[in-house]
Structures are given as structure tokens and as C-alpha cells.
Design an enzyme around this catalytic site. Structure first.
Site, PDB file in Angstrom:
ATOM      1  N   ASP A  65       0.930  -1.018   0.158  1.00 53.01           N
ATOM      2  CA  ASP A  65      -0.110  -0.077   0.105  1.00 53.01           C
ATOM      3  C   ASP A  65       0.841   1.286  -0.049  1.00 53.01           C
ATOM      4  O   ASP A  65       1.409   1.404   1.080  1.00 53.01           O
ATOM      5  CB  ASP A  65      -0.883  -0.119   1.117  1.00 53.01           C
ATOM      6  CG  ASP A  65      -1.747   1.280   1.401  1.00 53.01           C
ATOM      7  OD1 ASP A  65      -1.654   2.117   0.410  1.00 53.01           O
ATOM      8  OD2 ASP A  65      -2.175   1.450   2.401  1.00 53.01           O
ATOM      9  N   ASP A 100      -4.152   3.894   2.589  1.00 59.27           N
ATOM     10  CA  ASP A 100      -5.525   3.582   2.591  1.00 59.27           C
ATOM     11  C   ASP A 100      -6.051   2.122   3.055  1.00 59.27           C
ATOM     12  O   ASP A 100      -7.016   1.918   3.155  1.00 59.27           O
ATOM     13  CB  ASP A 100      -6.319   4.000   1.391  1.00 59.27           C
ATOM     14  CG  ASP A 100      -6.000   3.071   0.169  1.00 59.27           C
ATOM     15  OD1 ASP A 100      -5.070   2.347   0.287  1.00 59.27           O
ATOM     16  OD2 ASP A 100      -6.546   3.456  -0.886  1.00 59.27           O
ATOM     17  N   ASP A 123      -1.871  -1.081  -4.185  1.00 51.83           N
ATOM     18  CA  ASP A 123      -2.311  -0.669  -5.028  1.00 51.83           C
ATOM     19  C   ASP A 123      -1.130  -0.715  -6.167  1.00 51.83           C
ATOM     20  O   ASP A 123      -0.093  -1.219  -6.210  1.00 51.83           O
ATOM     21  CB  ASP A 123      -2.621   1.038  -4.962  1.00 51.83           C
ATOM     22  CG  ASP A 123      -1.275   1.439  -4.025  1.00 51.83           C
ATOM     23  OD1 ASP A 123      -0.040   1.462  -4.255  1.00 51.83           O
ATOM     24  OD2 ASP A 123      -1.739   1.999  -2.850  1.00 51.83           O
ATOM     25  N   ASP A 165      -4.996 -10.375 -15.332  1.00 47.21           N
ATOM     26  CA  ASP A 165      -6.150 -11.118 -15.132  1.00 47.21           C
ATOM     27  C   ASP A 165      -7.292 -10.468 -16.065  1.00 47.21           C
ATOM     28  O   ASP A 165      -7.690  -9.181 -15.743  1.00 47.21           O
ATOM     29  CB  ASP A 165      -6.363 -11.354 -13.660  1.00 47.21           C
ATOM     30  CG  ASP A 165      -7.007 -12.755 -13.305  1.00 47.21           C
ATOM     31  OD1 ASP A 165      -7.788 -13.522 -14.046  1.00 47.21           O
ATOM     32  OD2 ASP A 165      -6.719 -13.117 -11.955  1.00 47.21           O
ATOM     33  N   ASP A 168      -9.841 -15.923 -16.609  1.00 51.96           N
ATOM     34  CA  ASP A 168     -10.571 -16.219 -15.282  1.00 51.96           C
ATOM     35  C   ASP A 168     -11.761 -17.195 -15.868  1.00 51.96           C
ATOM     36  O   ASP A 168     -12.607 -16.888 -16.732  1.00 51.96           O
ATOM     37  CB  ASP A 168     -11.230 -15.273 -14.743  1.00 51.96           C
ATOM     38  CG  ASP A 168     -11.931 -15.690 -13.264  1.00 51.96           C
ATOM     39  OD1 ASP A 168     -11.140 -16.240 -12.378  1.00 51.96           O
ATOM     40  OD2 ASP A 168     -13.252 -15.535 -13.207  1.00 51.96           O
ATOM     41  N   GLU A 226      -7.866 -20.442 -16.820  1.00 46.38           N
ATOM     42  CA  GLU A 226      -8.453 -21.294 -15.730  1.00 46.38           C
ATOM     43  C   GLU A 226      -9.320 -22.231 -16.047  1.00 46.38           C
ATOM     44  O   GLU A 226     -10.520 -21.944 -16.382  1.00 46.38           O
ATOM     45  CB  GLU A 226      -8.949 -20.140 -14.644  1.00 46.38           C
ATOM     46  CG  GLU A 226      -9.262 -20.723 -13.241  1.00 46.38           C
ATOM     47  CD  GLU A 226     -10.054 -20.068 -12.406  1.00 46.38           C
ATOM     48  OE1 GLU A 226      -9.823 -20.041 -11.007  1.00 46.38           O
ATOM     49  OE2 GLU A 226     -10.708 -19.121 -12.955  1.00 46.38           O
ATOM     50  N   HIS A 246      -4.461 -16.878  -5.063  1.00 46.03           N
ATOM     51  CA  HIS A 246      -5.240 -16.018  -4.229  1.00 46.03           C
ATOM     52  C   HIS A 246      -6.500 -16.985  -4.004  1.00 46.03           C
ATOM     53  O   HIS A 246      -7.324 -16.392  -2.991  1.00 46.03           O
ATOM     54  CB  HIS A 246      -5.846 -14.989  -5.127  1.00 46.03           C
ATOM     55  CG  HIS A 246      -6.310 -15.024  -6.421  1.00 46.03           C
ATOM     56  ND1 HIS A 246      -5.683 -15.719  -7.568  1.00 46.03           N
ATOM     57  CD2 HIS A 246      -7.750 -14.912  -6.856  1.00 46.03           C
ATOM     58  CE1 HIS A 246      -6.659 -16.016  -8.476  1.00 46.03           C
ATOM     59  NE2 HIS A 246      -7.525 -15.466  -8.049  1.00 46.03           N
ATOM     60  N   ASP A 247      -6.674 -17.933  -4.713  1.00 51.73           N
ATOM     61  CA  ASP A 247      -7.960 -18.838  -4.325  1.00 51.73           C
ATOM     62  C   ASP A 247      -7.801 -20.069  -3.384  1.00 51.73           C
ATOM     63  O   ASP A 247      -8.730 -20.565  -3.147  1.00 51.73           O
ATOM     64  CB  ASP A 247      -8.630 -19.336  -5.711  1.00 51.73           C
ATOM     65  CG  ASP A 247      -9.392 -18.218  -6.219  1.00 51.73           C
ATOM     66  OD1 ASP A 247      -9.936 -17.197  -5.303  1.00 51.73           O
ATOM     67  OD2 ASP A 247      -9.635 -17.992  -7.506  1.00 51.73           O
TER      68      ASP A 247
END
Length: 538
Positions: A21, A25, A29, A98, A194, A245, A309-310
Site C-alpha cells: 500500500d 488507505d 495498489d 487477469d 478467469d 483457468e 489467491h484462491d
């Protein structure tokens, strides 16, 4: 075998909202990624896979896109993205994005028009029916949502806020292809596509015999026609890398996606391991590797990964994240970078980051987990029991922020992070890893450099010598007269492995090991817990 840059690539996945970050915030990013590019380059990865950063209401962490042509405010803006691309290329690296084309956000202008009336020109851009069938979605008990405005149901393979596009409509397909060209014309280097196996839908949507087995969402007739068209109209006109994917696919079916003579995708993610092998099962894993190698070798290309990430971090799910965390993390890396296919590194994997167990469902952000929790508790199950059953495979295991140092919030942000930090950041972080020459990070550097130098690890044939061994995994990679031997002891205790005659006729030279020394007596290798070795056979 044809040599290409993307076959030789090592891909580093950046889940940007949890990476770094730059403005305090609480969300990572694009500027934060830009500030850490030298870190990724130093590691040795040469392709960055960036999770979705398009404009989105963020109901599913960016996988619900409301504007394909804009950057999400949390991530930055188009100028920042263009600067990021320039900085990536300046370092002789590449950037793939992605991209979600199975569905959009329900806030996308296309869907707002589609749901406005039955005679709207974009009504047929999505899938509408008078009555639902009995299908589930990935995230909800029904794949259909009733819309009061027009009195019909729309179809969603994921969350209610993610309506599926109607790929049978040629206008939809042309709009998607135009959007793809927009990004590729900016100089981007490819796409991770995806949920690509879900594009085609069955005629009539017949009920499923078992609604809980959601394989019916994927691989329907017509899918490969769409991919061939996508390739013909977009992909083949650019020097890019595409990876799909692809859920619920066999090796034989998977070949249809990536066979070089079919002109669809370059490579794919299959999930026979991550979705269908909840915990480490060595014999099953070896069988999966052999089947995919035999189906694809010389015809198409595979991918190697155990977390993203999954999926829960690999050292927690498939290794040992306690007593042998560093050795285990190094062993898993050795395996993935030496098996056939392109290796993927998920951010933090290279320092041995682990999964997490938060004490309350309120601490979690994973929409799939939260929906399943609510569904099970509504059935009368004990809330604590439900929480504990969902924790091991929660997607938040891999989404906790990158642990940069031992300062407050792990150096990820100066504000309040969007998701809690893993409490072990004090001892597992980048600062510590960089300072320790024996760290997981420095082992990854050596491994990646070896892969660049020894193309047997990329293009070599594969032969498994331990198909029925429960702990030892020993295999060779051979290419143009050069042969490597990989030996792994994937367990918490020591084992002896006697090399078969086929591997003892030549001298062997140790190239890489995750312990400080090796122990062997003649042709008997004494393997310590989670020990990994790579030999050159001369």
C-alpha cells in the site's frame, strides 16, 4: 519442441490489494507494486500476473468488473497502470492481466441495460429465463436470481452480483474481443483468463442429477469454438502469453485447450491438485503429474502451482509450516520448478508465508466462505464447528497482506489493512529473508537461476522412478543429452533412497540442496525431513 519465451518464464502472481500500500488507505495498489518491482526482478521472476484491477464495485475482489476500460480507484488510475507497464518492460519483464469474460458486475452498463426491459437491445447479452433449474453457483445455493423489474431470472455462476454473459450472442463476443485488443494495443503481454471453461452453456439448462456436483457449470459444447474464434480474432495477432483457468478438466480434455495445432490458448491451470486433493496425497499427486505429462508432452503446455489467491498457502496445506517450514517451503519450490510446465510463484510464497486461522467469521472477507458459513448455520449447525471446517481452505489464507518487515502491519500499510495481517509477520517477513543467506527467498533465487541455465528443467522429458513410493519422489528431466535428477523426501522423517541401476551408471554432481550438506553412502541417499536435491547426471 518449439522454444518460446513464455515456456521459459517464471511467473510471479501479484494480488495487488494485499501486496504493498503506497498511500496508507489499507489497500495495496499499482503504485505500491511499482515500488517493489526491483524486489520481484531480484528474485528472478520475469513475468508478472496481475489480478483484476479494472473498475469494480469490489463484491468479489475485482472479479466483478463494471468497466473493462478503466482502473479501479483502489488500485490507481490508467496513467499509473501505463507507467507500471513501462517500468516492467524497462526491467526486461512482462505483464499479463487477469481478465474475466464469463461474467461482469451487475453494475456494468451492459447489464443495467439488459435488466431494464425485455425488449432492450442488450437483453440477450445475458442469460434470462422464466424458471430456474436446480443448479448451484460457486458461491450461492442457486445459480439463478429473480429480477423484479422484468419478472425473470438471470444466471450467475458465481455471486448474485456477477451475472454471466451470453456467449452465444456474437455482439457480446465482438465487444469482448474489441476490449482485449484495447489492452494488448497498449503493449500488455497477455491474459490469465478467469473461469474460461464456463463460457459455453447447455441448451435448455436441464436439471442436474446431483446439484451439489457443480461440474455441470463447465466444458460444454461450443466452448472451443469460442476459444478458436478468440485466438483467430485477437491472440494470434500479438506476441503474447495466454493461460486459461480451467476447472473440472481431464488431461485429455485439457489438451484441447492448449494443443499447439488447435490454436486456442498457450497453457492452462487445471485443478486436479488444488481443488480435488484437499491435503497432501503423494501417490495421487504423482499419478496426476504422470497423466498430464503423457497427455500434453510434445503437444501442449502445462502450469505448475500449489497455491494462489484462491487456494491456501502451499507450505501450510501441502507441507509443514511448523518445525520444518523453511525446508518444506524449499522442497515444494524445487518440485514445482522442476516438474514439466511453467512455474508460478504466488506473492509471499518465496519467503514461506503460511495460512492463518482467524478466531471469528467476522474476521474473514472471503465471499464464498461467508456465504457457505451462513448457509450451514441456517441449517442449524454449530457456528464454531462450521467456522473450523471452513478455515483450512478459506481463500483468505492466501490473501493476508504481504509481510515486508517486522514493523506495525508488517510494513504493508501505514493505515488499517483491508484484511488482518498474519500474526507471524514478526518472524516471517521479507526483511528477515533478505538478511538470511539460507532463507527461503535466497533458495528461490538459486532455483530460478538454475532453471534459466539448465533448459532440461523447461524442455526435458520426464521420468518418475518412484511412482509407488509414499515419501520419496525421484524423477529425471532430460534434454539434448543433458540429464537432471531430482530427489525429494516429502515427509517429516528421514528416509533412505537407493538409486536404481538406471541412475547409477553415470557420475552425479549436486547442483542444489535445501540443507547445508548432503548425506549419502555410495548409491544410497540419506534424505532428511523435507530434503530436496537436484543432481546433474554426467
Amino acid at each position: 519442441m518449439k522454444k518460446t519465451w513464455w515456456k521459459e518464464a517464471v511467473v510471479y502472481q501479484v494480488y495487488w490489494r494485499s501486496f504493498y500500500d503506497s498511500d496508507g488507505d489499507g489497500y495495496g495498489d499499482l503504485q505500491g507494486l511499482m515500488e517493489k518491482l526491483d524486489y520481484i526482478q531480484h528474485l528472478g521472476a520475469n513475468v508478472i500476473w496481475l489480478n483484476p484491477c479494472y473498475q469494480s464495485p469490489d463484491k468479489d475482489n475485482g472479479y466483478d468488473i463494471s468497466d473493462y476500460y478503466q482502473i479501479m480507484d483502489k488500485a490507481g488510475n490508467m496513467k499509473t497502470w501505463e507507467t507500471l507497464l513501462h517500468e516492467v518492460h524497462k526491467r526486461d519483464m512482462k505483464l499479463i492481466m487477469d481478465l474475466v469474460v464469463n461474467h461482469t458486475s451487475d453494475q456494468h452498463p451492459w447489464f443495467l441495460e439488459s435488466r431494464s426491459s425485455k425488449d432492450n437491445p442488450k437483453r440477450d447479452w445475458y442469460i434470462w429465463r422464466d424458471k430456474p433449474n436446480n443448479w448451484r453457483s460457486y458461491f450461492t445455493p442457486s445459480a439463478w436470481e429473480f429480477d423484479k423489474t422484468t419478472g425473470q431470472y438471470y444466471f450467475h455462476s458465481f455471486a448474485i452480483e456477477q451475472p454471466d454473459l451470453n456467449w452465444k450472442n456474437p455482439e457480446v463476443r465482438e465487444a469482448i474481443y474489441e476490449m482485449m485488443r484495447f489492452w494488448l494495443d497498449k503493449g500488455m503481454d497477455g491474459f490469465r483468463l478467469d473461469a474460461i471453461a464456463l463460457l459455453a452453456k447447455p441448451d435448455g439448462f436441464p436439471d442436474a442429477a446431483n446439484p451439489n456436483d457443480i461440474r455441470y457449470l463447465t466444458n460444454h459444447p461450443g466452448l472451443h469454438d469460442y476459444l478458436k474464434e478468440m485466438n483467430e480474432k485477437v491472440f494470434r495477432h500479438y506476441d503474447i502469453f495466454t493461460v486459461g483457468e480451467v476447472a473440472f478438466v481431464t488431461p485429455e480434455e485439457g489438451l484441447k485447450y492448449v494443443a499447439e495445432d488447435r490454436q486456442e490458448l498457450h497453457t492452462l491451470f487445471h485443478f486436479e491438485v488444488c481443488d480435488e486433493m484437499p491435503s497432501w496425497d503423494p501417490l495421487r499427486f504423482k499419478q496426476i503429474q504422470k497423466r498430464w505429462y503423457e497427455a500434453l508432452w510434445g503437444k501442449g503446455w502445462n502450469s505448475q502451482f500449489l497455491n494462489n489467491h484462491d487456494h491456501t498457502r502451499q507450505v501450510t496445506r501441502y507441507g509443514n509450516d511448523q518445525e520444518y517450514r523453511m525446508e518444506s517451503a524449499k522442497l515444494l519450490a524445487t518440485m514445482l520448478h522442476t516438474l514439466p510446465g511453467t512455474p508460478y510463484i504466488y506473492q509471499g510464497e518465496e519467503i514461506g508465508m503460511t495460512g492463518v486461522r482467524f478466531p471469528s467469521i467476522e474476521d474473514y472477507n472471503d465471499i464464498a466462505m461467508k456465504n457457505k458459513y451462513a448457509e450451514e448455520v441456517a441449517k442449524g449447525r454449530d457456528p464454531q464447528e462450521v467456522l473450523e471446517s471452513l478455515q483450512p481452505l478459506s481463500r483468505d489464507n492466501s490473501r493476508t497482506p504481504m509481510q515486508w518487515d517486522d514493523s506495525e502491519q508488517a510494513g504493508f500499510t501505514t493505515g488499517m489493512p483491508w484484511i488482518k495481517i498474519n500474526p507471524n509477520y514478526k518472524t516471517i517477513n521479507v526483511k528477515q529473508a533478505l538478511a538470511d543467506p539460507n532463507s527461503v527467498y535466497h533458495y528461490y533465487r538459486k532455483l530460478i537461476q538454475l532453471r534459466k541455465e539448465r533448459l532440461e528443467m523447461v524442455y526435458g522429458t520426464f521420468c518418475d522412478y518412484t511412482e509407488n513410493e509414499p515419501y520419496i519422489y525421484a524423477y529425471t528431466r532430460e534434454w539434448e543429452g543433458q540429464r537432471l535428477l531430482v530427489v525429494l523426501n516429502h515427509c517429516d522423517h528421514a528416509n533412505h533412497y537407493e538409486l536404481p541401476k538406471a541412475l547409477t551408471a553415470t557420475n552425479r554432481q549436486l547442483l542444489l540442496n535445501n540443507y547445508q550438506d548432503v548425506q549419502e553412502t555410495g548409491n544410497i541417499l540419506h534424505m532428511r525431513p523435507h530434503e530436496a536435491r537436484i543432481y546433474e547426471l554426467e
